[in-house]
Write an enzyme that holds these catalytic residues in place. Structure first.
Site, PDB file in Angstrom:
ATOM      1  N   ARG A 640       0.830  -1.195   0.000  1.00  0.00           N
ATOM      2  CA  ARG A 640       0.000   0.000   0.000  1.00  0.00           C
ATOM      3  C   ARG A 640       0.870   1.253   0.000  1.00  0.00           C
ATOM      4  O   ARG A 640       1.894   1.308   0.674  1.00  0.00           O
ATOM      5  CB  ARG A 640      -0.871  -0.025   1.251  1.00  0.00           C
ATOM      6  CG  ARG A 640      -1.851   1.107   1.335  1.00  0.00           C
ATOM      7  CD  ARG A 640      -2.905   0.762   2.373  1.00  0.00           C
ATOM      8  NE  ARG A 640      -3.754   1.899   2.646  1.00  0.00           N
ATOM      9  CZ  ARG A 640      -4.069   2.291   3.875  1.00  0.00           C
ATOM     10  NH1 ARG A 640      -3.590   1.634   4.911  1.00  0.00           N
ATOM     11  NH2 ARG A 640      -4.871   3.312   4.046  1.00  0.00           N
ATOM     12  N   ASN A 643       1.584   7.831   0.527  1.00  0.00           N
ATOM     13  CA  ASN A 643       1.633   9.144  -0.126  1.00  0.00           C
ATOM     14  C   ASN A 643       2.343   8.992  -1.466  1.00  0.00           C
ATOM     15  O   ASN A 643       3.563   8.897  -1.529  1.00  0.00           O
ATOM     16  CB  ASN A 643       2.374  10.149   0.768  1.00  0.00           C
ATOM     17  CG  ASN A 643       2.380  11.544   0.171  1.00  0.00           C
ATOM     18  OD1 ASN A 643       2.541  11.719  -1.039  1.00  0.00           O
ATOM     19  ND2 ASN A 643       2.210  12.547   1.011  1.00  0.00           N
ATOM     20  N   PRO A 644       1.568   8.933  -2.544  1.00  0.00           N
ATOM     21  CA  PRO A 644       2.166   8.634  -3.849  1.00  0.00           C
ATOM     22  C   PRO A 644       3.226   9.652  -4.276  1.00  0.00           C
ATOM     23  O   PRO A 644       4.187   9.289  -4.946  1.00  0.00           O
ATOM     24  CB  PRO A 644       0.975   8.639  -4.809  1.00  0.00           C
ATOM     25  CG  PRO A 644      -0.181   9.178  -4.057  1.00  0.00           C
ATOM     26  CD  PRO A 644       0.099   9.047  -2.594  1.00  0.00           C
ATOM     27  N   GLN A 650      10.840   8.707  -3.586  1.00  0.00           N
ATOM     28  CA  GLN A 650      11.747   7.662  -3.104  1.00  0.00           C
ATOM     29  C   GLN A 650      12.200   6.773  -4.262  1.00  0.00           C
ATOM     30  O   GLN A 650      13.357   6.371  -4.338  1.00  0.00           O
ATOM     31  CB  GLN A 650      11.054   6.812  -2.030  1.00  0.00           C
ATOM     32  CG  GLN A 650      10.849   7.539  -0.718  1.00  0.00           C
ATOM     33  CD  GLN A 650      12.156   7.727   0.026  1.00  0.00           C
ATOM     34  OE1 GLN A 650      12.753   6.790   0.516  1.00  0.00           O
ATOM     35  NE2 GLN A 650      12.643   8.954   0.086  1.00  0.00           N
ATOM     36  N   LYS A 713       4.839  -2.116   2.497  1.00  0.00           N
ATOM     37  CA  LYS A 713       6.100  -2.867   2.396  1.00  0.00           C
ATOM     38  C   LYS A 713       7.354  -2.008   2.506  1.00  0.00           C
ATOM     39  O   LYS A 713       8.423  -2.515   2.832  1.00  0.00           O
ATOM     40  CB  LYS A 713       6.139  -3.620   1.078  1.00  0.00           C
ATOM     41  CG  LYS A 713       5.280  -4.875   1.054  1.00  0.00           C
ATOM     42  CD  LYS A 713       5.433  -5.591  -0.270  1.00  0.00           C
ATOM     43  CE  LYS A 713       4.702  -6.916  -0.285  1.00  0.00           C
ATOM     44  NZ  LYS A 713       4.745  -7.523  -1.632  1.00  0.00           N
ATOM     45  N   GLY A 714       7.294  -0.763   2.207  1.00  0.00           N
ATOM     46  CA  GLY A 714       8.521   0.050   2.287  1.00  0.00           C
ATOM     47  C   GLY A 714       9.105   0.292   0.908  1.00  0.00           C
ATOM     48  O   GLY A 714       9.158  -0.600   0.064  1.00  0.00           O
ATOM     49  N   VAL A 715       9.557   1.523   0.697  1.00  0.00           N
ATOM     50  CA  VAL A 715       9.959   1.947  -0.646  1.00  0.00           C
ATOM     51  C   VAL A 715      11.325   2.621  -0.688  1.00  0.00           C
ATOM     52  O   VAL A 715      11.757   3.071  -1.730  1.00  0.00           O
ATOM     53  CB  VAL A 715       8.912   2.928  -1.218  1.00  0.00           C
ATOM     54  CG1 VAL A 715       7.570   2.221  -1.413  1.00  0.00           C
ATOM     55  CG2 VAL A 715       8.748   4.162  -0.334  1.00  0.00           C
ATOM     56  N   GLU A 717      14.546   1.694  -0.361  1.00  0.00           N
ATOM     57  CA  GLU A 717      15.748   1.152  -0.977  1.00  0.00           C
ATOM     58  C   GLU A 717      15.490   0.336  -2.235  1.00  0.00           C
ATOM     59  O   GLU A 717      16.405   0.126  -3.042  1.00  0.00           O
ATOM     60  CB  GLU A 717      16.494   0.280   0.056  1.00  0.00           C
ATOM     61  CG  GLU A 717      17.060   1.108   1.183  1.00  0.00           C
ATOM     62  CD  GLU A 717      17.297   0.310   2.450  1.00  0.00           C
ATOM     63  OE1 GLU A 717      18.447  -0.043   2.704  1.00  0.00           O
ATOM     64  OE2 GLU A 717      16.329   0.024   3.176  1.00  0.00           O
TER      65      GLU A 717
END
Lengths: 755, 352
Positions: A640, A643-644, A650, A713-715, A717
């Site tokens: 998910r 904030n696009p 990132q 999930k994290g973006v 790296e």
């Protein structure tokens, strides 16, 4: 298999959401006007300046320092050396857990790497301290420096990264390599790299008795607080750290470093506030770096291109005095389906500072080598690189056999390739030219990064006056935590974003875990989400058990929070505001805490990874070998998106880091002295604007009910992985020259040129 | 801090007098000197700030067609002067390929002529460097020397001159006006920087206390304007020193080269004028078949000073390309990405 019930608190089923909105940074105006106060901007009254003297040798012993000369210099207040530095309650060389790293706080006269601090000069002005440090004119007993991956005894490290096994063997790798239809055996080298955050490491420290007030950029407030408390033998509560903004961390501000401790010691020694900030060149040593790697990849396939074996071996370097082994070969764990996979590491010890976590540690160099090798393997099979990757798509995690909690990689491939126009790519290299005669090449890489979570806590308060607060000691490294976490906070409390005061960035707040591993939004966000849910549950309890409330008796039906009100789930017209609920209950406020942590059951049963596909176009001057990336498309699926706008940013940052990895970054060590010869931003190259092409980052929808309640999930790296390989593969496709030593340089391409 | 005198003279005479004592250094833009001082490489005891001297900030076209540029003209201002750009497009291209916009706003013409090498051993006080400390040795010889000289180097020094600006200036016979306590004199830019030989500590032929006051370009230099280019190959697209650069100018009449100018950067301790190549080009047809042998001739004497043999091959190719570009004609406007191979074609966008 255990059936995991996805957690979606009914309190959060809402119409209209803060999450998912492309809000601009809430701290943006502060930053562009210079009003954002970074650590080194703090100047408490009577503050002194501390400057480190650092070693110019990489190995040996400090024999003498001309302390008298430094002290005579006007403005110098004190010189701190191993002789007079205040005692520490803990040995800087102690190591009681794998997250604890050794550092130099002048515990003895040994020199273990170039740029190691050997003294601190404290003065009334920065200039006086700087000149005082120069006047120390150290002499050394020099021992030969151990540099480079060759010529030093190698060994198998007991673990790589933090506690990961250094070797893993699944299936009959050797058998497959011998008997398969196609096989490759290739070796790639990546250089040492330094984080080079724009903001140098620094600290402003002030003692008041045994209480410490600190301004310093950190990616781990509470961990640092505990470490400092241990070092000085004081309770953690006595240590107050402010770290509202970081000018980049990239992993180098995750752990306490020697210079930070020296700042604290200096302030203690002179009993005045002290500021100590590293010079750019001093950042090449005591604050971590990425180890060089040499990676050998052997792969084999059946006739149809199905992988039969992957053997990924990485040689890396640590320091002579501590253990951090870049887990590069682990990149081959979870990405491509192969019945046989072997992963192994070996290491040497060099006279450099200890390498540490640097953006996608292991994943970044590992992915570069893996993605290049996959292209070489595809070529050996005569297959298109995308077709080859699809042929070897892992439907379940290859070694463990676990299903993925979610994996929209196929959609990433499809949409990225479509957007890029990949279908028109000729199979052979050196087939495309642009209208100006430049060679054009297209390359791709697959991105993968684990969906990690650490542990965090948050505290939420809703007050009778209608105000609300959410607090957690989160860190904004520039990635936008002030905004994304505030969006989650507003949703958690079912309020508008401007109705919630979001507090972060200080050590007196609940522990938000570390801002690392691309896990901060997932971890701190989950804590916020749960704290909000807990507060709303309390409000619901107050309302549904009170006969005077329109929600009385809705306990079974449940309530939904929306816009500062609770609504009866089965009758939306019956609702009550938080303010009214508290007023009637005679409460000034209601408060609750929530935790964020990985669900061990989910983790045991599912492989959790973010994925992506990156496509790059490069242009190469056929005669001169100069390279320019001209186009990049990345498509990423990372659960998910809160904030696009920030997420896209990132992704762009990661893609640029990938360009940098493949074409620019390299710390050059003099092999005799062990000194880094390009320790400045003029000669340690990172891409400038003119190196960065128009880029597109596509956010591929992915619903993940297992990673955490928010599905994040994290973006941070992931976009480095895939991108570096895509650029390298595009350079090959443009020129037909496969360069296996990075960064790719003009010299490497000249021999394949027209001239 | 380390103490030094700071004086700000009001006139040229005062400046020269203030700089007469040993240990004095002139300060103008400071883009190089201040870095050297902070890094402990230069230790002047007196800074003579000439940045506000009157009359040295003019760009003038003289009656005889020559140009005179005051030593205090900022690189950015010179590059933005439309008349100068029309007359000397390759010089403007070189200026705009150097450093960054911020640095060009501060750097001056005179200072640029005197900027010091970027050899990393020169910049590292812990390394041996004959240029920095006479007789201390040269750690670059056996060190990391991919970027070092291939022409004109000696056993005592293999450093290169980093300036882009000086390369076309050398090619177009620019002259430096110098003031000193014994009056004024002038030298060509080509003669300004000596080769290292056994005295690499000497970066220029200026005597202590001498000050560059102006730069002159002869009227003949602008005859190349229609066919003048600067090409710079580097490790990233901008903000990097040249691996190899070349300034090429041609006068073409009736399909034949009447006169050629060629100078190279990044390959020697001075901007390198390739006169033998120029001579070969005179009378030749302006095409690759003539450019390639000329390029080889320019590098006849070249030999690697370390791990940099590739620069010889690269230099030949850069020369050929620069001559091809010059032959094709100077574009009407300075292209985006000045001097980059990626700007070499009409219509090249800032983002390729």
């Amino acid at each position: 298999m255990l059936d995991i019930i996805p957690t979606r608190d009914p309190a959060h089923i809402r119409h209209g959401s803060n999450s998912g909105q492309p809000l601009t940074r809430r701290d943006g105006a502060l930053k562009v006007t210079g009003a954002a106060r970074y650590a080194a901007d703090n100047h408490p009254p009577k503050m002194l300046y501390a400057v480190m003297a650092v070693s110019s040798i990489a190995r040996g012993r400090v024999v003498s320092l001309d302390v008298a000369a430094a002290k005579r210099h006007p403005g110098v207040v004190e010189v701190m050396t191993e002789q007079n530095r205040p005692a520490l309650a803990e040995d800087p060389d102690a190591k009681t857990n794998p997250f604890m790293f050794r550092y130099e706080a002048m515990q003895n006269d040994r020199v273990r790497y170039a740029n190691q601090p050997i003294a601190v000069v404290i003065a009334e002005t920065l200039e006086a301290a700087t000149e005082g440090a120069a006047l120390l004119a150290p002499t050394y007993e020099v021992e030969p420096a151990r540099t480079g991956l060759d010529g030093n005894e190698s060994f198998v490290p007991p673990a790589v990264g933090v506690g990961n096994p250094s070797a893993l063997r699944h299936g009959d790798v050797d058998g497959a390599l011998k008997t398969s239809a196609h096989a490759i055996d290739v070796t790639y080298e990546t250089p040492a790299q330094y984080h080079n955050a724009m903001e140098p490491h620094g600290i402003v420290a002030q003692w008041d008795g045994d209480k410490l007030s600190i301004d310093t950029p950190t990616q781990g407030l509470v961990m640092m607080q505990a470490r400092i408390a241990g070092l000085f033998g004081i309770p953690p509560g006595n240590v107050h750290i402010r770290s509202p903004f970081l000018g980049g961390g990239f992993g180098s501000k995750g752990l306490i470093s020697g210079p930070v401790v020296l700042g604290l010691l200096a302030a203690k020694l002179v009993q005045r506030p002290v500021k100590l900030v590293l010079r750019r060149d001093q950042m090449y040593g005591p604050v971590g770096h990425r180890s060089p790697t040499r990676q050998r990849l052997r792969m084999a396939t059946a006739k149809d291109g199905a992988l039969t074996a992957i053997d990924h071996h990485a040689k890396v370097a640590s320091s002579t005095f501590d253990d951090f082994f870049e887990p590069a070969a682990n990149a081959s764990h979870s990405l491509y389906a192969s019945p046989a996979i072997a992963i192994s590491h070996e290491a040497v010890r060099l006279d450099n500072g200890t390498p540490l976590f640097m953006r996608a540690p292991g994943e970044a160099p590992g992915s570069l080598a893996l993605e290049c090798a996959i292209d070489e393997m595809a070529l050996a099979c005569g297959m298109d690189p995308l077709a080859f990757r699809l042929k070897n798509y892992a439907e379940v995690e290859p070694i463990s056999g676990r299903p993925f909690s979610s994996k929209a990689l196929r959609e990433c491939y499809t949409q990225g390739a479509e957007r890029f126009g990949w279908a028109k790519r000729p199979l052979e290299p050196r087939q495309m030219r642009d209208e100006n005669g430049f060679l054009v090449g297209w390359g791709m890489g697959t991105a993968i990064f684990p969906a990690l979570m650490f542990a965090a806590e948050a505290r939420a308060v809703v007050r009778r006056d209608g105000s609300a607060t959410m607090e957690t000691g989160a860190h904004d490294m520039g990635q936008g935590a002030w905004t994304a976490l505030a969006q989650i906070a507003a949703d958690a409390l079912a309020l508008g974003i401007d109705e919630v005061e979001f507090k972060a960035g200080t050590s007196d707040l609940p522990d938000a875990g570390i801002a690392g591993g691309s896990a901060h939004t997932a971890t701190a966000g989950s804590a916020i989400h749960n704290a909000g849910a807990a507060v709303i549950a309390k409000l619901a309890e107050l309302a549904t058990s009170d006969q005077r409330s329109p929600l009385f008796g809705a306990g079974n039906a449940g309530v939904i929070a929306r816009g500062g009100r609770l609504h009866r789930r089965d009758d939306d017209s019956r609702s009550e505001s938080y303010v009214d609920i508290l007023a009637r209950a005679g409460l000034a406020e209601v408060e609750a805490r929530g935790n964020g942590a990985i669900d061990p059951a989910a983790q045991a049963n599912y492989a959790m990874q973010a994925h992506g596909a990156v496509f790059a176009e490069v242009k190469v001057d056929p005669e001169l070998g100069q390279i320019r990336v001209s186009r990049m498309v990345g498509a990423f699926a990372a659960g998910r998106v809160i904030n696009p706008r920030l997420v896209k940013s990132q992704y762009f940052g990661g893609m640029i880091w990938g360009i940098s990895f493949t074409l620019h970054e390299e710390a050059i060590t003099d092999r005799r002295s062990g000194r880094i010869m390009n320790a400045n931003l003029a000669e340690y190259h990172v891409p400038v604007n003119a190196d960065v092409p128009p880029m597109e980052a596509l956010m591929i929808d992915e619903h993940d009910p297992y990673v955490n309640p928010l599905g994040i999930k994290g973006v941070g790296e992931i976009a480095i992985t895939g991108s570096a390989g895509a650029v390298a593969n595009a350079v090959w496709h443009a020129t037909g020259v496969r360069v296996r030593r990075f960064p790719i340089r003009i010299d490497d391409l000249l021999k394949g040129g027209d001239g | 801090m380390k103490r030094f005198d700071y004086v700000r003279p009001n006139t040229l005479t005062e400046a020269i007098s203030a700089a007469a004592e040993p240990g004095a250094a002139y300060l103008a833009g400071g883009t190089n000197l201040l870095d050297l001082m902070k890094g402990g490489i230069a230790h002047p005891t007196r800074l003579v700030d000439v940045s506000r001297l009157p009359g040295l900030d003019r760009i003038e076209r003289q009656a005889d067609g020559s140009w005179r540029i005051g030593a205090l003209v900022r690189n950015a201002d010179l590059a933005q002067d439309p008349d100068f750009a029309k007359a000397f497009p390759a010089i403007v291209e070189a200026l705009l390929s150097g450093a960054s916009g911020q640095l060009r706003n501060a750097a001056t013409v005179g200072g640029n002529l005197l900027q010091r090498t970027r050899c990393s051993y020169f910049y590292d006080p812990a390394s041996a460097c004959n240029k920095r400390t006479v007789g201390s040795g040269c750690d670059a010889r056996e060190g990391d020397n991919r970027l070092h000289a291939i022409l004109g180097w000696s056993d005592s020094c293999i450093a290169t001159h980093p300036s882009d600006f000086c390369v076309p200036l050398t090619g177009f016979d620019a002259i430096v006006e110098i003031a000193g306590k014994n009056g004024s004199r002038e030298v060509t830019v080509e003669a300004l920087h000596p080769l290292p030989g056994t005295t690499p500590e000497r970066d220029s032929v200026l005597a202590p206390g001498e000050l560059i006051t102006a730069l002159r370009l002869p009227a003949t230099a602008s005859t190349f304007a229609g066919h003048a280019r600067y090409l710079k190959v580097r490790d990233r697209t901008s903000y990097a020193f040249a691996l190899v650069s070349a300034a090429a100018g041609l006068v073409i009449e009736n399909g034949t080269v009447k006169e050629a100018r060629l100078a190279l950067g990044g390959i020697a301790a001075k901007p390198w004028r390739a006169r033998s190549a120029e001579a070969m080009l005179a009378g030749a047809r302006p095409e690759r078949a003539a450019f390639e042998p000329a390029a080889r001739a320019a590098l006849t004497e070249a030999k690697p000073s370390g791990d940099n043999a590739f620069k010889i091959e690269l230099a030949e190719r850069v020369i050929v390309r620069a001559l091809m570009l010059a032959a094709a004609g100077t574009p009407d406007r300075v292209p985006a990405l000045p001097a980059s191979p990626f700007s070499s074609h009409a219509g090249a966008a800032l983002h390729a």
